[in-house]
Scaffold this motif. Sequence first.
Motif, PDB file in Angstrom:
ATOM      1  N   MET A 280       0.823  -1.212   0.000  1.00 22.30           N
ATOM      2  CA  MET A 280       0.000   0.000   0.000  1.00 22.30           C
ATOM      3  C   MET A 280       0.861   1.268   0.000  1.00 22.30           C
ATOM      4  O   MET A 280       0.436   2.318  -0.432  1.00 22.30           O
ATOM      5  CB  MET A 280      -0.922   0.000   1.215  1.00 22.30           C
ATOM      6  CG  MET A 280      -1.963   1.105   1.169  1.00 22.30           C
ATOM      7  SD  MET A 280      -2.911   1.213   2.674  1.00 22.30           S
ATOM      8  CE  MET A 280      -4.204   0.036   2.359  1.00 22.30           C
ATOM      9  N   SER A 281       2.098   1.157   0.504  1.00 21.10           N
ATOM     10  CA  SER A 281       2.983   2.334   0.500  1.00 21.10           C
ATOM     11  C   SER A 281       3.624   2.519  -0.876  1.00 21.10           C
ATOM     12  O   SER A 281       4.073   1.553  -1.474  1.00 21.10           O
ATOM     13  CB  SER A 281       4.096   2.170   1.540  1.00 21.10           C
ATOM     14  OG  SER A 281       3.580   2.300   2.826  1.00 21.10           O
ATOM     15  N   THR A 282       3.643   3.735  -1.331  1.00 22.20           N
ATOM     16  CA  THR A 282       4.343   4.081  -2.575  1.00 22.20           C
ATOM     17  C   THR A 282       4.964   5.464  -2.396  1.00 22.20           C
ATOM     18  O   THR A 282       4.532   6.229  -1.514  1.00 22.20           O
ATOM     19  CB  THR A 282       3.358   4.153  -3.772  1.00 22.20           C
ATOM     20  OG1 THR A 282       2.352   5.128  -3.462  1.00 22.20           O
ATOM     21  CG2 THR A 282       2.703   2.814  -4.058  1.00 22.20           C
ATOM     22  N   PRO A 283       5.934   5.805  -3.215  1.00 20.68           N
ATOM     23  CA  PRO A 283       6.491   7.166  -3.146  1.00 20.68           C
ATOM     24  C   PRO A 283       5.405   8.232  -3.339  1.00 20.68           C
ATOM     25  O   PRO A 283       5.449   9.289  -2.702  1.00 20.68           O
ATOM     26  CB  PRO A 283       7.509   7.178  -4.296  1.00 20.68           C
ATOM     27  CG  PRO A 283       7.942   5.757  -4.415  1.00 20.68           C
ATOM     28  CD  PRO A 283       6.716   4.941  -4.133  1.00 20.68           C
TER      29      PRO A 283
ATOM     30  N   PHE B  49       2.277   8.064  -2.461  1.00 15.00           N
ATOM     31  CA  PHE B  49       1.482   8.181  -1.223  1.00 15.00           C
ATOM     32  C   PHE B  49       2.253   8.968  -0.169  1.00 15.00           C
ATOM     33  O   PHE B  49       1.695   9.843   0.511  1.00 15.00           O
ATOM     34  CB  PHE B  49       1.140   6.778  -0.713  1.00 15.00           C
ATOM     35  CG  PHE B  49       0.133   6.767   0.408  1.00 15.00           C
ATOM     36  CD1 PHE B  49      -1.073   7.449   0.293  1.00 15.00           C
ATOM     37  CD2 PHE B  49       0.381   6.059   1.573  1.00 15.00           C
ATOM     38  CE1 PHE B  49      -2.014   7.439   1.325  1.00 15.00           C
ATOM     39  CE2 PHE B  49      -0.551   6.033   2.606  1.00 15.00           C
ATOM     40  CZ  PHE B  49      -1.743   6.728   2.479  1.00 15.00           C
ATOM     41  N   GLU B  50       3.536   8.676  -0.032  1.00 13.63           N
ATOM     42  CA  GLU B  50       4.347   9.426   0.935  1.00 13.63           C
ATOM     43  C   GLU B  50       4.435  10.906   0.545  1.00 13.63           C
ATOM     44  O   GLU B  50       4.401  11.782   1.408  1.00 13.63           O
ATOM     45  CB  GLU B  50       5.751   8.813   1.045  1.00 13.63           C
ATOM     46  CG  GLU B  50       5.739   7.478   1.783  1.00 13.63           C
ATOM     47  CD  GLU B  50       7.096   6.793   1.798  1.00 13.63           C
ATOM     48  OE1 GLU B  50       8.127   7.480   1.722  1.00 13.63           O
ATOM     49  OE2 GLU B  50       7.123   5.551   1.868  1.00 13.63           O
ATOM     50  N   SER B  51       4.528  11.169  -0.749  1.00 17.12           N
ATOM     51  CA  SER B  51       4.557  12.574  -1.205  1.00 17.12           C
ATOM     52  C   SER B  51       3.250  13.267  -0.848  1.00 17.12           C
ATOM     53  O   SER B  51       3.247  14.426  -0.413  1.00 17.12           O
ATOM     54  CB  SER B  51       4.759  12.642  -2.726  1.00 17.12           C
ATOM     55  OG  SER B  51       5.988  12.072  -3.070  1.00 17.12           O
TER      56      SER B  51
ATOM     57  N   LEU C  72       1.231  12.515   1.625  1.00 13.02           N
ATOM     58  CA  LEU C  72       1.221  12.756   3.075  1.00 13.02           C
ATOM     59  C   LEU C  72       2.141  13.928   3.434  1.00 13.02           C
ATOM     60  O   LEU C  72       1.787  14.778   4.263  1.00 13.02           O
ATOM     61  CB  LEU C  72       1.659  11.494   3.832  1.00 13.02           C
ATOM     62  CG  LEU C  72       0.718  10.281   3.751  1.00 13.02           C
ATOM     63  CD1 LEU C  72       1.308   9.100   4.520  1.00 13.02           C
ATOM     64  CD2 LEU C  72      -0.671  10.615   4.274  1.00 13.02           C
ATOM     65  N   ALA C  73       3.312  13.960   2.819  1.00  9.78           N
ATOM     66  CA  ALA C  73       4.261  15.062   3.099  1.00  9.78           C
ATOM     67  C   ALA C  73       3.627  16.405   2.779  1.00  9.78           C
ATOM     68  O   ALA C  73       3.795  17.382   3.518  1.00  9.78           O
ATOM     69  CB  ALA C  73       5.549  14.860   2.297  1.00  9.78           C
TER      70      ALA C  73
END
Lengths: 282, 80
Positions: B1-4, B6-8, B10-11
Amino acid sequence: MNTQDRFGLGWRDDLAAGILSNLHRIDALEVIADDYFDAPSKKVRAIRDLAQQHPVMLHAVSLGLASTIAPDRKRLAQMAKLIDKVNPESWSEHLAFVRAGGIEIGHMASPPRNATSIDATLANIAAATKTTGVAPAMENVASVIDPPGSNISEAAWLSSVATTSPGGLLLDLHNIHTNSVNFGYDPYALLSTIPLHRVKTIHIAGGKWIGKRILDDHLHPVPDPVYAMLAFVAVRATQPLTVILERDGAYPPIADLLAELDRARLAVNQGREAATHEYARV
Amino acid sequence: MSTPEFESFLARLYTDPEARARFLNNRIAEAQSANLTPDQIASLEHLDADALEAAAHSFTRKRQHKLQHAKRRWFPFRLK
């Protein structure tokens, strides 16, 4: 009592005079590595000299290893160079992501807890280990927000990483306390689940309440529940432990911090005594 | 479920007040515009808005503190 247990402080320039004049009461020091990545050589030499006289560990805060994004090569190279120059006992980083898509978050953000993030984190730890030549201990982080994209518990996620990661777990008990309050779980259930035999270093600190949550700001004294958890861990972890008190501002007199270290020492000793009696009964 | 991606996303939520406001106004549309997966979008539907603001506030304070710290950190050495 395990006579190899150690009790130390996070090195902060504002505390330098107090620390240096009380080194006989401080078994180990933890230095924020990133503060020295672009430091004048004079400052790096000072830390190197300190490490030659007293146990020093380096603690990184900006590599962002708990991420699906590979760590920045320049930062890893800076970490490797610093390790080479200072020759610390060990080094550590956080189980957090700190940037993504060109955006610097500015602090440690809890990663989404799922199988993909476990695999990515372990790959990043392997890359950091390869670049620096030393496996970092990885620290659990605190959060006021339950990370979206999570489908496994904090205990399960931490256990998976700590079991496989070659440098083991740096266990931050105030972060466990904080998350247990913020997300409503039993901290002792978590501590009973994670592989405590993989812990060499423990962090203790204090925070503050913001509404119904706790913020792990390192600006306040260590609260009672953290000492209780420290004793609990000392019963169950038979290996020598190094306990580091973290304080990042609003500095009290050094005597107050040393008193907190004494209380940590007492908690660990009580745990060790309890473990001895438990063993004798078996 | 985590991808770059998704993290972007959230950031951006943690650091950009306007992006956060757009998200809280219409979560699904904002997440879809970032090309997130259905699982990722679903995980954002019930994100605690109060916790999101608290996290963003905490990160902002940390960034400000680091900026002040960086300004004064090596100043005495640069005078020499």
